[in-house]
Design a protein around this motif. Sequence first.
Motif, PDB file in Angstrom:
ATOM      1  N   MET A  23       2.276   5.350   6.809  1.00  0.00           N
ATOM      2  CA  MET A  23       1.736   4.190   6.504  1.00  0.00           C
ATOM      3  C   MET A  23       2.719   3.201   6.322  1.00  0.00           C
ATOM      4  SD  MET A  23      -1.390   4.770   7.222  1.00  0.00           S
ATOM      5  CE  MET A  23      -1.983   3.319   6.911  1.00  0.00           C
TER       6      MET A  23
ATOM      7  N   ARG B 236       0.834  -1.111  -0.026  1.00  0.00           N
ATOM      8  CA  ARG B 236       0.089   0.155  -0.016  1.00  0.00           C
ATOM      9  C   ARG B 236       0.777   1.324   0.192  1.00  0.00           C
ATOM     10  NH1 ARG B 236      -5.156  -1.244  -1.708  1.00  0.00           N
ATOM     11  NH2 ARG B 236      -5.516  -3.315  -1.214  1.00  0.00           N
TER      12      ARG B 236
ATOM     13  N   ARG C  95      -6.299   2.191  13.420  1.00  0.00           N
ATOM     14  CA  ARG C  95      -6.479   2.906  12.329  1.00  0.00           C
ATOM     15  C   ARG C  95      -7.023   4.459  12.401  1.00  0.00           C
ATOM     16  NH1 ARG C  95     -11.308  -0.842   9.317  1.00  0.00           N
ATOM     17  NH2 ARG C  95     -12.883  -0.910  11.228  1.00  0.00           N
ATOM     18  N   ASP C  96      -6.791   5.204  11.266  1.00  0.00           N
ATOM     19  CA  ASP C  96      -6.988   6.776  11.189  1.00  0.00           C
ATOM     20  C   ASP C  96      -8.756   6.976  11.128  1.00  0.00           C
ATOM     21  OD1 ASP C  96      -4.526   7.685  11.589  1.00  0.00           O
ATOM     22  OD2 ASP C  96      -4.333   7.594   9.264  1.00  0.00           O
ATOM     23  N   ARG C  97      -9.280   5.929  10.594  1.00  0.00           N
ATOM     24  CA  ARG C  97     -10.791   6.239  10.802  1.00  0.00           C
ATOM     25  C   ARG C  97     -11.488   4.860  10.769  1.00  0.00           C
ATOM     26  NH1 ARG C  97     -11.323   7.721   4.034  1.00  0.00           N
ATOM     27  NH2 ARG C  97     -10.495   5.459   3.433  1.00  0.00           N
TER      28      ARG C  97
ATOM     29  N   TYR D 294     -13.075   1.185   6.171  1.00  0.00           N
ATOM     30  CA  TYR D 294     -12.427   0.826   5.043  1.00  0.00           C
ATOM     31  C   TYR D 294     -11.015   1.736   4.998  1.00  0.00           C
ATOM     32  CZ  TYR D 294     -10.734  -0.209   0.532  1.00  0.00           C
ATOM     33  OH  TYR D 294     -10.060  -0.727  -0.810  1.00  0.00           O
ATOM     34  N   GLU D 295     -10.253   1.456   6.034  1.00  0.00           N
ATOM     35  CA  GLU D 295      -8.797   2.054   6.056  1.00  0.00           C
ATOM     36  C   GLU D 295      -7.771   0.927   6.579  1.00  0.00           C
ATOM     37  OE1 GLU D 295      -6.516   3.951   5.395  1.00  0.00           O
ATOM     38  OE2 GLU D 295      -7.289   5.930   5.955  1.00  0.00           O
TER      39      GLU D 295
END
Length: 329
Positions: free
Chosen positions: A147, A117, A232-234, A237-238
């Motif tokens: 990331m 990614r 995760r940041d959100r 779907y992260e």
Amino acid sequence: MHPFEYARATDADQAVATVSADPDAMFLAGGTTQLDLMKDGVLHPDRLVDITRLPLGGITHTDSAVQVGALTTMEELAADPVMGERLPFVREALLLGASTQLRNMATIGGNLLQRARCRYFRDPTVAACNKRNPGSGCAAIAGIQRMHAILGTSDHCIALHASDVAVPLTALDAIVHTQGMDGSRSIPMTQFYLPPGDTPHIENVLRHGELITAIDIPLLDAGIRSHYIKVRDRASYEFALTSAAVALVIEDGVVQEARVALGGVGTIPWRAWDAEDVLRGNPAGADLFRVAAEAALEGARPLPGTAFKVELAKRTLVRTLETVAGAPS
């Protein structure tokens, strides 16, 4: 998108032979990441061999394992009752790994083979990417690193392995079955992926044209608790900043057996062998869990943009251990 020839395989032997004979050919299954990379100009195969009609789906149960066909979708596996009963951290990783729409398309075999990614790998206008152009350098090392990986990195690549479900599968010593021109192989997950070293473009031990056919997932004994936590940041779907997959056997307050793997921090799904060694034979509790987390992150090589991950990964693992060790619900 680069023009390509499309062919639909009628049997596994034909698919393997076709791709093996053509260095510019690739298999096509769910295509949820592959097609994006083709559209972006990162991948440019001359031929795609569609394997979706091959009999490589389905889930088979035995007393000790679940065998999952490589074309089984993430959603199909997550919906299997045995996942919830005996392998909850695998089910949790599947559900946290993608949206419902993607889980209904993405296959288990494809998920294990998803590409990095790294934003620099996925941008063909960036020349310096050893994973995409061997010997060109690594733009991420001097670029935006948030990331990226802190374990298993090298001076040639810090790209993160992004699969969620590969993390508990690595903790479980799952086995990947393959078919190639030289016959079939059974490869432990702990030996399937390759850290970047000085060859970041070689991500696993598969030979060109070798096809994943199934994955054997050992079952945890009834009553063994497991859990997967993804930070995760959100919320939707992260990809993981950090994650942890843990299964413990605790008797009379003492950890008898431990399986621990980390995600979001490694260039490969990271088996925390040292943390397991710390845990076994010792009384479960906050002090032990912190020592285990310290051991799990020993050898981390953070850069300025990833330095926060060291402490975050430790806290993620401690929280997961505490959750698993808690009183049964």
